[in-house]
Write a protein that holds these residues in place. Structure first.
Motif, PDB file in Angstrom:
ATOM      1  N   ILE A   1       0.853  -1.194   0.000  1.00 34.76           N
ATOM      2  CA  ILE A   1       0.000   0.000   0.000  1.00 34.76           C
ATOM      3  C   ILE A   1       0.885   1.240   0.000  1.00 34.76           C
ATOM      4  N   THR A   2       0.902   1.963  -1.124  1.00 34.13           N
ATOM      5  CA  THR A   2       1.663   3.206  -1.228  1.00 34.13           C
ATOM      6  C   THR A   2       0.709   4.281  -1.733  1.00 34.13           C
ATOM      7  N   PRO A   3       1.028   5.576  -1.529  1.00 34.52           N
ATOM      8  CA  PRO A   3       0.099   6.610  -1.997  1.00 34.52           C
ATOM      9  C   PRO A   3      -0.209   6.446  -3.480  1.00 34.52           C
ATOM     10  N   GLY A   4      -1.507   6.398  -3.806  1.00 36.37           N
ATOM     11  CA  GLY A   4      -1.901   6.206  -5.193  1.00 36.37           C
ATOM     12  C   GLY A   4      -2.342   4.794  -5.510  1.00 36.37           C
ATOM     13  N   THR A   5      -2.189   3.882  -4.558  1.00 33.29           N
ATOM     14  CA  THR A   5      -2.626   2.502  -4.818  1.00 33.29           C
ATOM     15  C   THR A   5      -4.144   2.444  -4.886  1.00 33.29           C
ATOM     16  N   VAL A   6      -4.654   1.613  -5.798  1.00 32.81           N
ATOM     17  CA  VAL A   6      -6.094   1.377  -5.839  1.00 32.81           C
ATOM     18  C   VAL A   6      -6.403   0.269  -4.844  1.00 32.81           C
ATOM     19  N   LEU A   7      -7.330   0.544  -3.900  1.00 32.40           N
ATOM     20  CA  LEU A   7      -7.689  -0.451  -2.898  1.00 32.40           C
ATOM     21  C   LEU A   7      -9.106  -0.925  -3.142  1.00 32.40           C
ATOM     22  N   ILE A   8      -9.409  -2.148  -2.738  1.00 33.46           N
ATOM     23  CA  ILE A   8     -10.779  -2.651  -2.794  1.00 33.46           C
ATOM     24  C   ILE A   8     -11.286  -2.712  -1.367  1.00 33.46           C
ATOM     25  N   ILE A   9     -12.375  -1.975  -1.085  1.00 34.27           N
ATOM     26  CA  ILE A   9     -12.929  -1.965   0.272  1.00 34.27           C
ATOM     27  C   ILE A   9     -13.806  -3.195   0.443  1.00 34.27           C
ATOM     28  N   LEU A  10     -13.636  -3.898   1.552  1.00 36.01           N
ATOM     29  CA  LEU A  10     -14.301  -5.189   1.695  1.00 36.01           C
ATOM     30  C   LEU A  10     -15.510  -5.165   2.596  1.00 36.01           C
ATOM     31  N   ALA A  11     -15.712  -4.124   3.383  1.00 38.23           N
ATOM     32  CA  ALA A  11     -16.817  -4.161   4.337  1.00 38.23           C
ATOM     33  C   ALA A  11     -17.382  -2.765   4.478  1.00 38.23           C
ATOM     34  N   GLY A  12     -18.587  -2.703   4.956  1.00 39.11           N
ATOM     35  CA  GLY A  12     -19.207  -1.412   5.201  1.00 39.11           C
ATOM     36  C   GLY A  12     -20.064  -0.985   4.032  1.00 39.11           C
ATOM     37  N   ARG A  13     -20.452   0.261   4.085  1.00 39.66           N
ATOM     38  CA  ARG A  13     -21.370   0.798   3.075  1.00 39.66           C
ATOM     39  C   ARG A  13     -20.802   0.716   1.667  1.00 39.66           C
ATOM     40  N   PHE A  14     -19.484   0.817   1.565  1.00 41.29           N
ATOM     41  CA  PHE A  14     -18.865   0.903   0.241  1.00 41.29           C
ATOM     42  C   PHE A  14     -18.159  -0.392  -0.138  1.00 41.29           C
ATOM     43  N   LYS A  15     -18.687  -1.510   0.329  1.00 40.96           N
ATOM     44  CA  LYS A  15     -17.966  -2.751   0.065  1.00 40.96           C
ATOM     45  C   LYS A  15     -17.936  -3.063  -1.428  1.00 40.96           C
ATOM     46  N   GLY A  16     -16.772  -3.470  -1.874  1.00 43.74           N
ATOM     47  CA  GLY A  16     -16.591  -3.775  -3.283  1.00 43.74           C
ATOM     48  C   GLY A  16     -16.100  -2.605  -4.097  1.00 43.74           C
ATOM     49  N   LYS A  17     -16.135  -1.409  -3.497  1.00 38.75           N
ATOM     50  CA  LYS A  17     -15.740  -0.237  -4.279  1.00 38.75           C
ATOM     51  C   LYS A  17     -14.224  -0.174  -4.404  1.00 38.75           C
ATOM     52  N   ARG A  18     -13.785   0.256  -5.587  1.00 40.08           N
ATOM     53  CA  ARG A  18     -12.350   0.423  -5.811  1.00 40.08           C
ATOM     54  C   ARG A  18     -12.036   1.898  -5.598  1.00 40.08           C
ATOM     55  N   VAL A  19     -11.021   2.151  -4.810  1.00 44.87           N
ATOM     56  CA  VAL A  19     -10.848   3.460  -4.220  1.00 44.87           C
ATOM     57  C   VAL A  19      -9.352   3.801  -4.210  1.00 44.87           C
ATOM     58  N   VAL A  20      -9.005   5.104  -4.224  1.00 50.08           N
ATOM     59  CA  VAL A  20      -7.589   5.492  -4.287  1.00 50.08           C
ATOM     60  C   VAL A  20      -7.059   5.809  -2.889  1.00 50.08           C
ATOM     61  N   PHE A  21      -5.927   5.254  -2.536  1.00 45.30           N
ATOM     62  CA  PHE A  21      -5.325   5.479  -1.224  1.00 45.30           C
ATOM     63  C   PHE A  21      -4.519   6.768  -1.250  1.00 45.30           C
ATOM     64  N   LEU A  22      -4.675   7.611  -0.217  1.00 39.36           N
ATOM     65  CA  LEU A  22      -3.943   8.874  -0.177  1.00 39.36           C
ATOM     66  C   LEU A  22      -2.813   8.854   0.840  1.00 39.36           C
ATOM     67  N   LYS A  23      -3.162   8.600   2.123  1.00 35.67           N
ATOM     68  CA  LYS A  23      -2.073   8.528   3.093  1.00 35.67           C
ATOM     69  C   LYS A  23      -2.558   7.801   4.335  1.00 35.67           C
ATOM     70  N   GLN A  24      -1.601   7.428   5.195  1.00 37.75           N
ATOM     71  CA  GLN A  24      -1.979   6.800   6.451  1.00 37.75           C
ATOM     72  C   GLN A  24      -2.006   7.879   7.534  1.00 37.75           C
TER      73      GLN A  24
END
Lengths: 233, 133
Positions: free
Chosen positions: A89-112
């Motif tokens: 996981i580095t800034p700019g990685t596309v993540l797949i959210i697995l739980a919650g309201r947005f499960k399954g959504k592909r999303v861009v990681f910004l920072k920790q």
């Protein structure tokens, strides 16, 4: 050759096997040059005088001793740190959210953030995920990266996402039985503007890559024949 | 139905079990009823049970237990690599490997491409149906 930089010294007494050095005590005495130190100092090792110990203030004996021994708690030197971020996981990685309201959504990681949670954005215009915090454990990191050089995320921290504390209003008896006036939780305009500025730079970078926009707009799901342990993300 | 692929010196085989799974190796000698001496440009020559090998159609011309240099020269001369990669078996394996290494994004792009292709095919079919109707 600068006097301050030195080559790290290799061991003078290498191990033949664990616990057994190559050289004996007398050989090591000679190797370390202890004879030279002694010779320089007239036959004995140089001594220095003990530092005068400041007399500790005399403590009064305590007035009260507890009947049973009181246990002292063990020392704990642990420091609180944010969760270790996975190397994938580095800034700019596309993540797949697995739980919650947005499960399954592909999303861009910004920072920790300092709490360990990951700051993430849809972008909002593409898939409806706003600037949001998400836990690392509920995320699959793909190997797709988006260019985030143009995005400034300095101002976002955990306090930005905290719940707003409202002053409690004292209710009189009559008001208690009235239906509670529902105050709508409207998103303040500055948060909407923050979303827009972050997304503007991101969307420009996303549109450079063909199909990436539709990819981020689609949800991930397991289909027949997909084995998660064999899939490369 | 007689056998067509024989265990012989120079037979190219595919390893189907173990550390060298998926590699192409050449049988350079037969040890006994169950084992062969096997060699490949990227491995140390060693014994392998026949049960770990699947014979291919390809055979190269070598003498019993050639040295590595001779073996590599013989493989080049017979053009084993290209023959394998152009054979239907070899091509299938390449496709399998490619599919297994696909990214999530790659899988998405393939899905879009499949839908597009199916759309074009369906359009042509509709045209043909109209003509014959």
């Amino acid at each position: 050759m600068a006097p301050t930089t030195r080559k790290p010294h290799t061991c003078r007494n290498p191990d033949l096997i664990r616990g057994v050095g190559k050289y004996s005590r007398s050989k090591m005495y000679h190797k370390r040059g202890l004879w030279a130190i002694k010779a320089k100092n007239g036959g004995t090792f140089p001594k220095h005088e003990k530092q005068a110990v400041a007399a500790a203030p005399t403590e009064k004996p305590p007035k009260f001793y507890p009947a049973d021994d009181v246990k002292k708690p063990l020392v704990n030197k642990r420091k609180a740190r944010p969760t270790k971020l996975r190397a994938s996981i580095t800034p700019g990685t596309v993540l797949i959210i697995l739980a919650g309201r947005f499960k399954g959504k592909r999303v861009v990681f910004l920072k920790q953030l300092t709490s360990g949670l990951l700051l993430v954005t849809g972008p909002f215009k593409i898939n409806g995920v706003p600037l949001r915090r998400v836990n690392q454990s509920y995320v699959i990191a793909t190997s797709t990266k988006v260019d985030v050089l143009g995005v400034n995320v300095e101002k976002f921290d955990d306090k930005y996402f905290g719940k707003k504390v409202e002053k409690k209003k004292k209710k009189s008896e009559g008001e208690f039985f009235e239906a509670e006036k529902e105050e709508k939780n409207l998103l303040p305009q500055d948060k909407k503007d923050d979303q827009k500025t972050v997304d503007a730079a991101l969307i420009a970078a996303i549109e450079c890559v063909p199909d990436l926009k539709t990819y981020l707009g689609a949800r991930f799901s397991l289909k027949a024949g997909m084995k998660p342990h064999e899939l490369v993300f | 139905m007689p056998f067509k692929r024989y265990v012989e010196i120079g037979r190219v085989a595919l390893v189907n079990y173990g550390k060298d799974y998926g590699k192409l190796v050449v049988i350079v000698d037969v040890i006994d009823q169950n084992r062969a001496l096997v060699d490949s440009p990227d491995m140390v020559r060693g014994q392998m049970n026949f049960k770990r090998l699947t014979l291919t159609d390809i055979k190269i011309d070598i003498k019993r237990v050639p040295n590595k240099k001779t073996l590599i020269a013989a493989l080049e001369a017979a053009d084993v690599k290209n023959k394998w990669e152009n054979s239907s078996w070899g091509r299938k394996l390449i496709v399998q490997k490619k599919r297994a290494s696909l990214n999530d994004f790659d899988r998405f792009k393939i899905m879009l491409a499949k839908i597009k292709k199916a759309g074009v095919v369906r359009q042509e079919l509709a045209k043909l149906k109209k003509e014959t109707a």
